[in-house]
Scaffold this motif. Structure first.
Motif: not given
Length: 348
Positions: A109-122
């Protein structure tokens, strides 16, 4: 209710993971997979006014030079379950022959963490998985997570061994939720998804090479070709086989992507394409088998807007047999990440 997050050590992350062989067997059997995207375009009046092609048309596979790329849309999570605690979820069917015995299964599984929001990589190393007819179970990554910030994206891929779960649960619809992807709209776009790769044994099936490779490699127009060495696996003249590929952020309509198979070291490579993946746009946001949408999915969008999990027929490439094999991936205009390859080929 969702299971409580268990206390567990964080898995290491690194920006590049060279491709290595994860699994290999020679047995009577084959390879199967289930896959789906975790995010799609949002159907709304405001979003539609700024889109090149309406969202519903884009999902259905509408074409045009970059017209249906994820960065052209306001993107929002897919969420097919009835659990209010999950922010994304999608399903796909794993199809296995009758009496098949699962010998290995791995979830990517995977994806992009940064678009209009930033997801925490933890949260990169944790997802929820529900087997056919079952409830969610927390799954944690069990090997190094690929995680790289580049070209405006914050991209990652994680994976975990699901052999025991899939062996016990068998074929059917698998649901994967809480993939750590970001929503919104930016110039780089939102994207993400999952693929479950399964090797199985079955009495009476052809004797085959079954193999899986994974890594985390970035491809750009400036980076040159990426070649993955598949090693010495001898295939008879006139043999058959299939090659699967998992990749992120390949955009439909942005041409210049190619995939070639090398049956013999130093000899002519064979371009791979089919009715669902043209020779110059192989990384085109699709989930296909020999060009067709053969696995049942919820949702079942033709254009996944940034996630590829495709299986290609190798019969033409294996007409002269094979020994030291390799795969080469090129991109002329896209910026993509390659996550996994898997092979099923006749053995001798």
């Amino acid at each position: 209710m969702l299971p409580a997050a268990a206390a567990a050590p964080r898995v290491r992350e690194q920006p590049r993971i060279p491709f290595t062989q994860r699994y290999y067997a020679v047995q009577q059997g084959g390879m199967a997979r289930a896959a789906n995207a975790a995010i799609t375009c949002r159907q709304s009046a405001d979003a539609e006014r700024s889109a090149t092609l309406p969202c519903l048309s884009a999902r259905a596979g509408g074409s045009g030079a970059g017209a249906t790329a994820n960065h052209g849309y306001e993107m929002f999570y897919t969420d097919v379950d009835d659990d209010p605690n999950t922010f994304n979820s999608s399903r796909a069917e794993l199809v296995l022959p009758k009496d098949a015995q699962v010998t290995y299964a791995r979830l990517y599984w995977g994806g992009n963490l940064r678009v209009s929001e930033q997801k925490p990589h933890k949260d990169n190393g944790r997802v929820l998985v529900a087997e056919p007819g079952g409830a969610y179970k927390e799954v944690r990554a069990d090997s190094v997570i690929g995680h790289r910030t580049a070209d405006g994206a914050d991209a990652f891929q994680a994976s975990a061994d699901l052999t025991e779960l899939v062996r016990d649960s068998g074929p059917g619809m698998y649901t994967v939720g809480q993939i750590n992807v970001a929503m919104g709209r930016t110039g780089v776009g939102a994207w993400g998804g999952w693929t479950l790769v399964v090797a199985y044994a079955k009495k009476g099936a052809p004797l085959r090479h079954l193999a899986l490779w994974d890594g985390f490699e970035t491809l750009t127009a400036d980076s040159g070709s990426l070649r993955v060495d598949l090693g010495r696996k001898r295939v008879p003249v006139g043999g058959s086989g299939r090659l699967g590929m998992v990749a992120y952020d390949g955009d439909r309509g942005i041409t210049g992507d190619s995939l070639t198979f090398e049956p013999h070291t130093g000899r002519r490579a064979v371009p791979l394409s089919d009715s669902g993946n043209s020779a110059d746009d192989v990384l085109n946001s699709s989930i296909t088998d020999s060009g067709k949408a053969r696995i049942r999915r919820e949702p079942a969008h033709t254009n996944t807007l940034g996630y590829d999990s495709d299986v290609f027929d190798l019969r033409t490439a294996l007409v002269g047999g094979a020994d030291d094999m390799g795969v080469r991936v090129d991109t002329a205009r896209d910026f993509v990440w390659l996550g996994a390859l898997f092979l099923e080929a006749d053995a001798r």
